[in-house]
Design a protein around this motif. Structure first.
Motif, mmCIF file in Angstrom:
data_model
loop_
_atom_site.group_PDB
_atom_site.id
_atom_site.type_symbol
_atom_site.label_atom_id
_atom_site.label_comp_id
_atom_site.label_asym_id
_atom_site.label_seq_id
_atom_site.Cartn_x
_atom_site.Cartn_y
_atom_site.Cartn_z
ATOM 1 N N ASP A 263 0.855 -1.190 0.000
ATOM 2 C CA ASP A 263 0.000 0.000 0.000
ATOM 3 C C ASP A 263 0.887 1.234 0.000
ATOM 4 O O ASP A 263 2.069 1.178 0.354
ATOM 5 N N PHE A 264 0.314 2.370 -0.408
ATOM 6 C CA PHE A 264 1.070 3.613 -0.535
ATOM 7 C C PHE A 264 0.476 4.673 0.373
ATOM 8 O O PHE A 264 -0.741 4.743 0.557
ATOM 9 N N ARG A 265 1.344 5.522 0.917
ATOM 10 C CA ARG A 265 0.896 6.663 1.709
ATOM 11 C C ARG A 265 2.005 7.700 1.733
ATOM 12 O O ARG A 265 3.101 7.474 1.220
ATOM 13 N N PHE A 266 1.725 8.839 2.343
ATOM 14 C CA PHE A 266 2.700 9.933 2.426
ATOM 15 C C PHE A 266 3.041 10.231 3.885
ATOM 16 O O PHE A 266 2.171 10.201 4.750
ATOM 17 N N LEU A 267 4.311 10.525 4.121
ATOM 18 C CA LEU A 267 4.748 11.052 5.409
ATOM 19 C C LEU A 267 6.029 11.839 5.193
ATOM 20 O O LEU A 267 7.038 11.281 4.746
ATOM 21 N N GLY A 268 5.988 13.124 5.482
ATOM 22 C CA GLY A 268 7.170 13.959 5.331
ATOM 23 C C GLY A 268 8.083 13.871 6.545
ATOM 24 O O GLY A 268 8.170 12.835 7.208
ATOM 25 N N MET A 269 8.745 14.965 6.853
ATOM 26 C CA MET A 269 9.683 15.033 7.968
ATOM 27 C C MET A 269 9.221 16.086 8.974
ATOM 28 O O MET A 269 8.492 17.024 8.633
ATOM 29 N N ILE A 270 9.674 15.925 10.198
ATOM 30 C CA ILE A 270 9.466 16.953 11.211
ATOM 31 C C ILE A 270 10.708 17.844 11.227
ATOM 32 O O ILE A 270 11.816 17.369 11.483
ATOM 33 N N TYR A 271 10.520 19.123 10.917
ATOM 34 C CA TYR A 271 11.630 20.064 10.930
ATOM 35 C C TYR A 271 11.481 21.005 12.122
ATOM 36 O O TYR A 271 10.374 21.479 12.415
ATOM 37 N N PRO A 272 12.564 21.301 12.801
ATOM 38 C CA PRO A 272 12.479 22.256 13.918
ATOM 39 C C PRO A 272 12.296 23.674 13.394
ATOM 40 O O PRO A 272 12.916 24.071 12.409
ATOM 41 N N HIS A 273 11.438 24.432 14.031
ATOM 42 C CA HIS A 273 11.221 25.838 13.682
ATOM 43 C C HIS A 273 11.214 26.649 14.980
ATOM 44 O O HIS A 273 10.161 26.881 15.572
ATOM 45 N N PRO A 274 12.386 27.038 15.453
ATOM 46 C CA PRO A 274 12.473 27.699 16.752
ATOM 47 C C PRO A 274 11.807 29.066 16.813
ATOM 48 O O PRO A 274 11.575 29.590 17.900
#
Length: 442
Positions: A263-274
């Motif tokens: 199966d296919f899905r999407f998940l990006g990244m968690i980027y810090p934004h101080p």
């Protein structure tokens, strides 16, 4: 469950860091060890070489060279000379002027690459690669006592492990990695991997029951990779394929079959934004050369913008001449602290310098929620730049208008930053936990 990375490259580091931000504790193994893996990341080469956790890399002037040889170095690279004949190139761990050695490429009398010495975070020689007619053919790994523990034939793929007075043979790297994983008793019920090469081969080679996930971050051009199609067409341990590139996911999500073996899905990244964007008319340009696209026109087109131009090296007279502009401040030989301060006090980043990117400049600007703009011929990390903020070299006026509109309207700036983050695949901790949780439970 484990993470299995082929290399600890930028994408693998982001993947691991996203898990840490989400407080997900999954053991991580990297197949290819460059000698500078974080303490918490394992590797079969790291394990069998047996070095400790101390962090004392080798500074360039402490490299042992033959008598009468000399070392010369810039901020980004070093060289070894025998009188006027170059004998080696020294490659540093980073381009931040710390000049810590990662590799030394030794040359023969004709200037051709002969062998490579690999140094680790302890400042020790932990591997040596031999080169024949331009091709890397053999790599030897050593323990802290200088004893050879692994011999890797790079052409045939054969590996010999010298373990406890015994010699074990493996036909390929995947077999060696599988032996290591089982020896360390990792839980192999679910493997997260992100390449279609060695880590996929390890997954395919495991015969016991399992449910693995491929996280795919590479850019897809015209067609899906062949090995991805193999996973789709055959029943393997890989049950899920997760796209991490948001733009590609938008292109492909309605084209992917629903009746395949994955199966296919999407998940990006968690980027810090101080911090958020504060809409200050302060722009940053990081460069190590005076080749900055249309800098005269850019500075003159935006007299209300204060341009901070920084380099970690000396500046040429061409660049120093920009001191004549009241809205330009130059920072030659800028320190890391100075650059960090500029990133804290500025809200626009212009990716308009030619040459190499320094200090992950675009990535740093993205994490600080700076509005990033550039020209088509100067982009260094397009993943973090919205396509609508990329201009042709002759469109300086359009760039100036975009910046002016953003600084004059809070809603406009917010929309531009949100779009910038969306296209980069920036996801929240909650989104990340939800998708990973679903994968772990399936």
């Amino acid at each position: 469950m484990i993470n299995l990375f082929e290399n600890l490259d930028v994408e693998s580091t982001d993947f691991l860091r996203s898990q840490l931000f989400a407080n997900l504790k999954i053991p991580s193994v990297v197949i290819n060890d460059d000698g500078f893996l974080p303490i918490e990341v394992d590797s079969p080469f790291k394990f069998y070489c047996g070095f400790g956790d101390e962090n004392t890399p080798l500074y360039f002037n402490r490299l042992k060279v033959p008598e009468f040889h000399r070392i010369v170095a810039t901020a980004s690279k070093g060289e070894v000379y025998d009188l006027y004949e170059k004998r080696a190139d020294i490659f540093f761990l980073a381009t931040d002027n710390t000049r810590l050695i990662k590799e030394v490429h030794w040359l023969d009398k004709n200037g051709n690459l002969s062998w490579i010495d690999h140094y680790n975070r302890q400042g020790k020689l932990f591997a040596k690669t031999y080169v024949n007619n331009g091709q890397q053919v053999l790599k030897r790994y050593f323990n802290k006592d200088g004893k050879e523990v692994i011999t890797q034939y790079l052409v045939s793929g054969d590996i010999f492990l010298h373990e406890e007075n015994n010699e074990r043979y493996f036909a390929n790297l995947a077999q060696f990695v599988t032996y290591y994983l089982r020896k360390k008793k990792y839980q192999l019920d679910h493997i997260f991997y992100n390449t279609l090469n060695q880590s996929m081969m390890v997954s395919l080679g495991l015969q016991n029951d399992g449910s693995d996930t491929l996280f795919w971050h590479e850019k897809i051009t015209n067609d899906l990779p062949g090995n991805m199609k193999y996973l789709m067409d055959n029943s393997t341990r890989t049950k899920h394929i997760v796209f991490q590139n948001y733009v590609d996911w938008q292109t492909w999500k309605n084209k992917l079959p629903n009746d395949k073996n994955v199966d296919f899905r999407f998940l990006g990244m968690i980027y810090p934004h101080p911090r958020g964007n504060k809409m200050r008319p302060e722009a940053v340009i990081l460069t190590n050369s005076d080749q900055i696209e249309h800098l005269d026109e850019v500075v003159q087109a935006m007299p209300n913008i204060h341009f901070n131009i920084a380099a970690i090296t000396e500046m040429s007279s061409k660049l120093l001449a920009f001191k004549k502009y009241n809205n330009v401040r130059l920072y030659p030989n800028a320190t890391t602290k100075q650059i960090q301060e500029l990133y804290q006090t500025s809200d626009i980043y212009l990716d308009i310098n030619h040459g190499n990117e320094i200090l992950d400049a675009v990535r740093g600007a993205f994490e600080q929620n700076m509005l990033i703009l550039g020209f088509e011929n100067t982009l260094h990390n397009s993943q973090f730049i919205s396509s609508e903020n990329v201009f042709k070299p002759n469109e300086v006026d359009k760039m100036a208008d975009k910046i002016s509109d953003a600084l004059s309207d809070t809603n406009n700036m917010r929309e531009l930053i949100d779009e910038q983050r969306l296209l980069a695949g920036d996801v929240s901790v909650e989104q990340y936990k939800e998708v990973i949780g679903d994968l772990r439970n399936e």
